[in-house]
Design an enzyme around this catalytic site. Structure first.
Site, PDB file in Angstrom:
ATOM      1  N   THR A   1      -4.305  13.042  -0.024  1.00 32.28           N
ATOM      2  CA  THR A   1      -4.853  12.476   1.200  1.00 32.28           C
ATOM      3  C   THR A   1      -6.192  13.130   1.489  1.00 32.28           C
ATOM      4  O   THR A   1      -6.886  12.728   2.400  1.00 32.28           O
ATOM      5  CB  THR A   1      -3.907  12.754   2.385  1.00 32.28           C
ATOM      6  OG1 THR A   1      -3.523  14.126   2.356  1.00 32.28           O
ATOM      7  CG2 THR A   1      -2.656  11.898   2.293  1.00 32.28           C
TER       8      THR A   1
ATOM      9  N   ARG B   1       3.021   0.910   4.899  1.00 35.93           N
ATOM     10  CA  ARG B   1       4.271   1.574   5.264  1.00 35.93           C
ATOM     11  C   ARG B   1       4.596   1.337   6.732  1.00 35.93           C
ATOM     12  O   ARG B   1       5.746   1.093   7.093  1.00 35.93           O
ATOM     13  CB  ARG B   1       4.218   3.073   4.981  1.00 35.93           C
ATOM     14  CG  ARG B   1       5.506   3.764   5.511  1.00 35.93           C
ATOM     15  CD  ARG B   1       5.543   5.237   5.268  1.00 35.93           C
ATOM     16  NE  ARG B   1       5.603   5.528   3.849  1.00 35.93           N
ATOM     17  CZ  ARG B   1       4.930   6.499   3.273  1.00 35.93           C
ATOM     18  NH1 ARG B   1       4.144   7.267   3.989  1.00 35.93           N
ATOM     19  NH2 ARG B   1       5.044   6.706   1.986  1.00 35.93           N
TER      20      ARG B   1
ATOM     21  N   ASP C   1       2.199  14.248  -6.497  1.00 38.34           N
ATOM     22  CA  ASP C   1       1.838  13.891  -5.132  1.00 38.34           C
ATOM     23  C   ASP C   1       1.277  15.127  -4.420  1.00 38.34           C
ATOM     24  O   ASP C   1       1.648  16.255  -4.751  1.00 38.34           O
ATOM     25  CB  ASP C   1       3.079  13.381  -4.400  1.00 38.34           C
ATOM     26  CG  ASP C   1       2.721  12.479  -3.231  1.00 38.34           C
ATOM     27  OD1 ASP C   1       1.527  12.228  -3.017  1.00 38.34           O
ATOM     28  OD2 ASP C   1       3.653  12.007  -2.544  1.00 38.34           O
TER      29      ASP C   1
ATOM     30  N   LYS D   1      -0.030   4.885  -2.612  1.00 39.70           N
ATOM     31  CA  LYS D   1      -0.333   5.716  -3.771  1.00 39.70           C
ATOM     32  C   LYS D   1       0.893   5.867  -4.684  1.00 39.70           C
ATOM     33  O   LYS D   1       0.781   5.703  -5.899  1.00 39.70           O
ATOM     34  CB  LYS D   1      -0.842   7.094  -3.320  1.00 39.70           C
ATOM     35  CG  LYS D   1      -2.133   7.000  -2.505  1.00 39.70           C
ATOM     36  CD  LYS D   1      -2.686   8.351  -2.130  1.00 39.70           C
ATOM     37  CE  LYS D   1      -1.772   9.126  -1.192  1.00 39.70           C
ATOM     38  NZ  LYS D   1      -1.584   8.479   0.121  1.00 39.70           N
ATOM     39  N   THR D   2       2.037   6.169  -4.082  1.00 41.44           N
ATOM     40  CA  THR D   2       3.256   6.313  -4.879  1.00 41.44           C
ATOM     41  C   THR D   2       3.610   4.994  -5.570  1.00 41.44           C
ATOM     42  O   THR D   2       3.961   4.959  -6.754  1.00 41.44           O
ATOM     43  CB  THR D   2       4.426   6.753  -3.974  1.00 41.44           C
ATOM     44  OG1 THR D   2       4.049   7.938  -3.273  1.00 41.44           O
ATOM     45  CG2 THR D   2       5.674   7.027  -4.784  1.00 41.44           C
TER      46      THR D   2
HETATM   47  P1  ATP Z   1       2.536   8.840   0.877  1.00 43.42           P
HETATM   48  O1  ATP Z   1       1.370   9.469   0.214  1.00 43.42           O
HETATM   49  O2  ATP Z   1       2.636   9.114   2.346  1.00 43.42           O
HETATM   50  O3  ATP Z   1       3.829   8.963   0.140  1.00 43.42           O
HETATM   51  P2  ATP Z   1       1.847   6.401  -0.305  1.00 43.42           P
HETATM   52  O4  ATP Z   1       0.381   6.141  -0.194  1.00 43.42           O
HETATM   53  O5  ATP Z   1       2.355   6.976  -1.557  1.00 43.42           O
HETATM   54  O6  ATP Z   1       2.224   7.287   0.896  1.00 43.42           O
HETATM   55  P3  ATP Z   1       3.769   4.328  -0.708  1.00 43.42           P
HETATM   56  O7  ATP Z   1       4.992   5.139  -0.565  1.00 43.42           O
HETATM   57  O8  ATP Z   1       3.344   3.942  -2.058  1.00 43.42           O
HETATM   58  O9  ATP Z   1       2.577   5.034   0.050  1.00 43.42           O
HETATM   59  O10 ATP Z   1       3.882   2.976   0.144  1.00 43.42           O
HETATM   60  C1  ATP Z   1       4.571   2.924   1.345  1.00 43.42           C
HETATM   61  C2  ATP Z   1       5.312   1.612   1.470  1.00 43.42           C
HETATM   62  O11 ATP Z   1       4.363   0.566   1.657  1.00 43.42           O
HETATM   63  C3  ATP Z   1       6.140   1.250   0.253  1.00 43.42           C
HETATM   64  O12 ATP Z   1       7.456   1.078   0.652  1.00 43.42           O
HETATM   65  C4  ATP Z   1       5.628  -0.078  -0.234  1.00 43.42           C
HETATM   66  O13 ATP Z   1       6.658  -1.022  -0.186  1.00 43.42           O
HETATM   67  C5  ATP Z   1       4.603  -0.517   0.763  1.00 43.42           C
HETATM   68  N1  ATP Z   1       3.346  -0.843   0.115  1.00 43.42           N
HETATM   69  C6  ATP Z   1       2.336   0.017  -0.115  1.00 43.42           C
HETATM   70  N2  ATP Z   1       1.306  -0.615  -0.682  1.00 43.42           N
HETATM   71  C7  ATP Z   1       1.664  -1.899  -0.820  1.00 43.42           C
HETATM   72  C8  ATP Z   1       0.992  -3.048  -1.321  1.00 43.42           C
HETATM   73  N3  ATP Z   1      -0.254  -2.981  -1.773  1.00 43.42           N
HETATM   74  N4  ATP Z   1       1.652  -4.201  -1.330  1.00 43.42           N
HETATM   75  C9  ATP Z   1       2.897  -4.259  -0.846  1.00 43.42           C
HETATM   76  N5  ATP Z   1       3.578  -3.223  -0.337  1.00 43.42           N
HETATM   77  C10 ATP Z   1       2.968  -2.052  -0.319  1.00 43.42           C
END
Ligand code: ATP
Length: 335
Positions: free
Chosen positions: A159, A218, A110, A65-66
């Protein structure tokens, strides 16, 4: 989740995670539908020369998401401001952010479901009318002074989309539902990450890590780093199938990718509650976790992989769960 999968998460690890983030929609692996939908939203906004509709991203931790929020800003060539629900305790905190946004800025909020209620109402108005009502004074003499703010795009992440009040949810023009990744997609992510880390990753090792990453990028990236540690210290640095297996076992990630929390939940469900049905909070208490952690972190994957079923009377273990944990169900087990 963080502490369970990686007890030694430190600043370095955080920096690496950032470095592995894809920077554009093209580099973003998987989530095809979301990518296509999002690309359309962004392109049409650009054609009209306007800030796009507000975007809500819903999905479990670590699904990107981030990363996607950063990509939205990058694709628009717009600045990005990052904050989170828990950081906004009073509406004044939100007013401070909103009133300093620049035109077209992307505001990433977030954990939006954890924002304070009064701030939520301020956000409705800001999203709809690009206006903030600043309250001056207290009690009967208090007056609201309307303040225009720059048109911006809110990217909210949660989430728990079900926890958002309807009026907030309805103000998003587009909801991106992020789902678990397929092993093949995680393999692509792992190969890219290995390349960026300068590590040599065998194809069968990539498949093994992908299969055991709980459908989550992640976690895949984190396990990749643990396998790399292992290969560097115990081997010749090359990430082979053997080193992958040994490292994953060492870090208590089992064959199905279940981690310690997943197994603790399953064990409690099977042993203490004889396979259920049992309510989520009772289950959470028995493993010493917050209900939200069990619901957001462990349960979706356990359900997705067919170990746990949700029924109106509570959570129930499936026959597959008994088999996986090497236990025999009682004759009266509820399947
Ligand atoms: P949270 O809500 O727990 O912060 P999030 O959903 O925002 O989690 P991210 O921080 O965006 O998750 O992603 C986690 C890691 O996974 C990042 O370091 C990123 O490199 C990798 N990642 C996420 N999605 C992808 C994708 N579609 N392709 C490649 N790498 C990804």
């Amino acid at each position: 989740e963080r502490k369970l999968v990686s007890p030694e998460a430190d600043l370095d690890e955080h920096a690496i995670e950032g470095a592995l983030r894809p920077r554009s929609l093209d580099e973003f692996v998987g989530q095809e539908r979301v990518r296509e939908q999002l690309s359309l939203v962004l392109r049409s906004a650009q054609r009209r020369g306007k800030a796009p509709d507000h975007i809500l991203m819903s999905g479990g931790p670590g699904l990107g998401k981030t990363t996607l929020a950063m990509i939205v800003a990058a694709e628009l060539g717009a600045p990005l401001r990052i904050t989170s629900g828990p950081a906004i305790e009073r509406s004044g905190d939100l007013a401070a952010v909103l009133s300093t946004l620049r035109e077209g800025e992307v505001l990433f909020l977030d954990e939006i479901h954890r924002m304070a209620r009064p701030a939520e109402e301020m956000l409705y108005v800001a999203m709809e009318d690009f206006r903030v009502d600043v309250v001056v004074g207290k009690g009967p003499g208090a007056t609201a002074i309307p303040l225009d703010i720059a048109p911006f795009t809110l990217v909210g992440a949660t989430t728990r989309a079900g926890m958002l009040p309807a009026p907030l949810r309805d103000r998003f023009g587009f909801v991106a539902h992020m789902d678990f990744y397929r092993p093949e997609e995680l393999e692509v992510i792992l190969r890219r990450s290995a390349r960026l880390l300068g590590a040599e990753l065998d194809a069968d090792a990539a498949a093994e890590i992908a299969r055991r990453s709980r459908g989550t990028p992640r976690i895949a990236n984190r396990l990749l780093r643990r396998v790399r540690d292992y290969a560097e210290v115990r081997g010749d640095g090359r990430l082979t199938l053997d080193s992958a297996r040994a490292a994953l076992n060492l870090y208590e990630v089992d064959d199905e990718g279940l981690d310690r929390l997943d197994r603790a939940v399953l064990t409690a469900l099977l042993r203490r509650f004889r396979g259920g049905p049992v309510g989520l909070s009772t289950l959470a208490v028995s493993v010493g976790e917050e209900p939200e952690t069990v619901e957001v972190v462990a349960e979706p994957f356990l359900v997705r992989s067919g170990f746990v079923a949700r029924t109106p009377r509570g959570r129930v273990a499936t026959p597959q769960a008994w088999t996986h944990m090497g236990l025999t169900p009682p004759p009266d087990a509820a399947f």
